[in-house]
Design an enzyme around this catalytic site. Structure first.
Site, mmCIF file in Angstrom:
data_model
loop_
_atom_site.group_PDB
_atom_site.id
_atom_site.type_symbol
_atom_site.label_atom_id
_atom_site.label_comp_id
_atom_site.label_asym_id
_atom_site.label_seq_id
_atom_site.Cartn_x
_atom_site.Cartn_y
_atom_site.Cartn_z
ATOM 1 N N TYR A 121 0.849 -1.204 0.000
ATOM 2 C CA TYR A 121 0.000 0.000 0.000
ATOM 3 C C TYR A 121 0.874 1.240 0.000
ATOM 4 O O TYR A 121 1.837 1.312 0.765
ATOM 5 C CB TYR A 121 -0.895 0.021 1.247
ATOM 6 C CG TYR A 121 -2.323 -0.394 0.946
ATOM 7 C CD1 TYR A 121 -3.068 0.296 -0.009
ATOM 8 C CD2 TYR A 121 -2.928 -1.445 1.626
ATOM 9 C CE1 TYR A 121 -4.367 -0.069 -0.289
ATOM 10 C CE2 TYR A 121 -4.237 -1.821 1.346
ATOM 11 C CZ TYR A 121 -4.953 -1.124 0.384
ATOM 12 O OH TYR A 121 -6.239 -1.479 0.105
ATOM 13 N N GLU A 148 -0.455 4.857 -0.326
ATOM 14 C CA GLU A 148 -1.240 6.097 -0.468
ATOM 15 C C GLU A 148 -0.337 7.317 -0.318
ATOM 16 O O GLU A 148 0.506 7.355 0.587
ATOM 17 C CB GLU A 148 -2.336 6.175 0.602
ATOM 18 C CG GLU A 148 -3.519 5.300 0.326
ATOM 19 C CD GLU A 148 -3.425 3.982 1.055
ATOM 20 O OE1 GLU A 148 -2.292 3.525 1.312
ATOM 21 O OE2 GLU A 148 -4.487 3.416 1.361
ATOM 22 N N ASP A 192 -7.793 14.429 -24.182
ATOM 23 C CA ASP A 192 -7.819 13.010 -23.805
ATOM 24 C C ASP A 192 -7.190 12.275 -24.975
ATOM 25 O O ASP A 192 -7.827 12.027 -25.991
ATOM 26 C CB ASP A 192 -9.265 12.570 -23.573
ATOM 27 C CG ASP A 192 -9.367 11.077 -23.288
ATOM 28 O OD1 ASP A 192 -8.356 10.353 -23.495
ATOM 29 O OD2 ASP A 192 -10.447 10.631 -22.869
ATOM 30 N N THR A 252 -4.876 6.765 -21.266
ATOM 31 C CA THR A 252 -4.589 5.418 -20.773
ATOM 32 C C THR A 252 -3.136 5.118 -21.141
ATOM 33 O O THR A 252 -2.525 5.834 -21.940
ATOM 34 C CB THR A 252 -5.482 4.363 -21.447
ATOM 35 O OG1 THR A 252 -5.425 4.556 -22.860
ATOM 36 C CG2 THR A 252 -6.914 4.458 -20.987
ATOM 37 N N LYS A 275 -2.785 1.495 -24.692
ATOM 38 C CA LYS A 275 -3.212 1.424 -26.097
ATOM 39 C C LYS A 275 -1.966 1.580 -26.971
ATOM 40 O O LYS A 275 -1.090 0.718 -26.927
ATOM 41 C CB LYS A 275 -4.290 2.472 -26.371
ATOM 42 C CG LYS A 275 -5.571 2.246 -25.551
ATOM 43 C CD LYS A 275 -6.670 3.203 -25.930
ATOM 44 C CE LYS A 275 -7.981 2.905 -25.243
ATOM 45 N NZ LYS A 275 -8.181 3.608 -23.961
ATOM 46 N N ARG A 288 -2.203 -1.910 -18.341
ATOM 47 C CA ARG A 288 -3.517 -1.272 -18.204
ATOM 48 C C ARG A 288 -3.440 -0.223 -17.120
ATOM 49 O O ARG A 288 -3.009 -0.506 -16.010
ATOM 50 C CB ARG A 288 -4.575 -2.312 -17.833
ATOM 51 C CG ARG A 288 -4.963 -3.078 -19.008
ATOM 52 C CD ARG A 288 -6.223 -3.833 -18.990
ATOM 53 N NE ARG A 288 -6.336 -4.190 -20.376
ATOM 54 C CZ ARG A 288 -7.126 -3.577 -21.247
ATOM 55 N NH1 ARG A 288 -7.968 -2.661 -20.867
ATOM 56 N NH2 ARG A 288 -7.112 -3.912 -22.510
HETATM 57 N N1 DSN Z 1 -12.605 0.882 -24.690
HETATM 58 C C1 DSN Z 1 -11.811 1.924 -25.275
HETATM 59 C C2 DSN Z 1 -11.781 1.863 -26.760
HETATM 60 O O1 DSN Z 1 -11.895 0.776 -27.294
HETATM 61 O O2 DSN Z 1 -11.641 2.886 -27.407
HETATM 62 C C3 DSN Z 1 -12.224 3.297 -24.843
HETATM 63 O O3 DSN Z 1 -12.605 3.324 -23.543
#
Ligand code: DSN
Length: 422
Positions: free
Chosen positions: A54, A56, A201, A228, A231, A237
């Site tokens: 942990y 925090e 974003d 994120t 990707k 993740r």
């Molecule tokens: N699930 C993601 C996507 O496929 O674009 C976005 O949240």
């Protein structure tokens, strides 16, 4: 291939699912635009003993003891993220993209404030103000759209008009299904006129920005970037919030913790550090360039074969096919058919779609994962041919089965990092 011997002994049911998923990933083509394969080093880091801790707070300012090594990896992740994106501040603790956006909204807004974001049906994301999210109970969202769906150009004149009328506190760039570049400088000029904070974003395109294949919104004066990490950025993740200034970063830090989240998932923070280290290497620039080159090549292949693409092409890693206009069938039918030959993509609404989200007119596909596997332009033509042949022969079960075997043989030529050796 990893062996997972402890898991096999302890829990054969979960073990079988893991092996099944590994085989699926090895034997199939991943065209879901938001998916990718992480490196063996990132994969290893996600399964380390940082899980047991942990933490925090932030490096040097934690609520519990024993933070020598957690502080070390979180500082590495922060420093590398700042370097990758020319940011003044990085918060690497958000558990995913949606929590990053929620923490960002609460850092910058009061309840009742207005946000201007891209309409979901024109490529935006649920967290940019879709009525199904709880966010719309707290904040007011107004939308912008494409002016011309044939080119994908955003209606910046309308955006300005609505901004002057509605006085949004945030103007939000970014998307999950839009194949063109945004004009960040124009958005920033509109935001300055109405005193709005600019947020991008960039979840889908973070790796392409890090790899210098697409423009960095900070270079046009944007204040905040949410993303994120799993990707195009090819990390674990998770999420991240970057700020142009330290002052803005302080607000974001308070909002992520203690405002919204509890303890960070420290093995993921460590894995983010590893992934950002990989993205700083020159090879990652080659990767980002190839993702876009593959995407443009596949888009051209489709258009040369009479397929209707939304905006008639792409500037980034993804494209949207209008399946109804191209073949007279819905996106759901195309998704299911291609799944049956080992090619994965997702059904998707297209701009001004008259069908429902679970049965839309389009499919979305992208090249980040197949580029990680080493596929190049000529492989895009092979994949395009597989897809078109499947669609032409969709009522011939034997032809579809044969195609599935061909896809599998083709795929096995390309190693999957973390599963098969290069
Ligand atoms: N699930 C993601 C996507 O496929 O674009 C976005 O949240």
């Amino acid at each position: 291939m990893p062996t997972y011997t402890a898991l096999q002994a302890a829990d054969p049911d979960v073990y079988r699912a893991v092996i099944g998923e590994m085989d699926r990933q090895r034997e199939g083509v991943e065209l879901i635009a938001s998916e990718n394969y992480i490196s063996p080093a990132v994969l290893e880091t996600m399964a380390t003993v940082f899980n047991n801790k942990y933490s925090e707070g932030y490096p040097g300012r934690r609520y519990y003891g024993g933070q020598e090594f957690t502080d070390n990896v979180e500082r590495l992740a922060i420093d590398r993220a700042k370097q990758l994106f020319d940011a003044g501040h990085a918060n690497v603790q958000p558990h995913a993209g949606a929590p990053a956006n929620v923490a960002m909204y609460f850092a910058l807004l009061e309840p009742g404030d207005t946000v201007m974001g891209m309409d979901l049906s024109h490529g935006g994301h649920l967290t940019h103000g879709h009525p199904v999210t709880y966010l719309t109970k707290i904040f007011k969202f107004v939308r912008y759209k494409m002016k011309d769906v044939e080119t994908g150009e955003i209606d910046y004149d309308d955006m300005r008009k609505v901004a002057l009328a509605e006085k949004p506190k945030i103007i939000l760039a970014g998307f999950s299904a839009y194949p063109r570049e945004l004009n960040y400088a124009k958005m920033k000029a509109i935001a300055d006129e109405v005193g709005a904070v600019t947020v991008a974003d960039m979840a889908h395109i973070a790796g392409l920005i890090a790899g210098k294949a697409l423009r960095n919104p900070f270079h046009d004066g944007f204040d905040v970037i949410t993303t994120t990490t799993h990707k195009t950025l090819r990390g674990p993740r998770g999420g991240m919030i970057l700020s142009r200034t330290e002052e803005m970063g302080k607000k974001i830090d308070k909002s992520v913790f203690p405002g919204f989240q509890g303890g960070p998932i420290m093995q993921m923070v460590a894995a983010k550090a590893v992934a950002f280290g990989e993205a700083l290497k020159p090879e990652f620039r080659e990767y980002a360039k190839q993702v876009v080159a593959n995407s443009k090549h596949l888009a051209k292949f489709f258009m040369d074969h009479g397929v209707k693409l939304v905006t008639n092409g792409t500037d980034n890693h993804l494209m949207l096919i209008d399946c109804v206009a191209s073949w007279g069938i819905g996106g759901g039918e195309v998704e299911t058919l291609l799944d049956s030959i080992g090619i994965t993509l997702n059904k998707n609404m297209i701009a001004n779609d008259t069908r429902k989200p679970m049965d839309p007119s389009g499919v979305r596909l992208g090249t980040p994962a197949i580029t990680t596997r080493g596929m190049k332009e000529k492989d895009m033509e092979t994949l395009g041919n597989f897809m078109l042949t499947a669609i032409q022969n969709r009522s011939d079960a034997a032809a579809v089965k044969k195609l599935h075997e061909e896809v599998k043989t083709f795929c096995l030529r390309f190693p999957v990092p973390g599963i098969t050796a290069a």
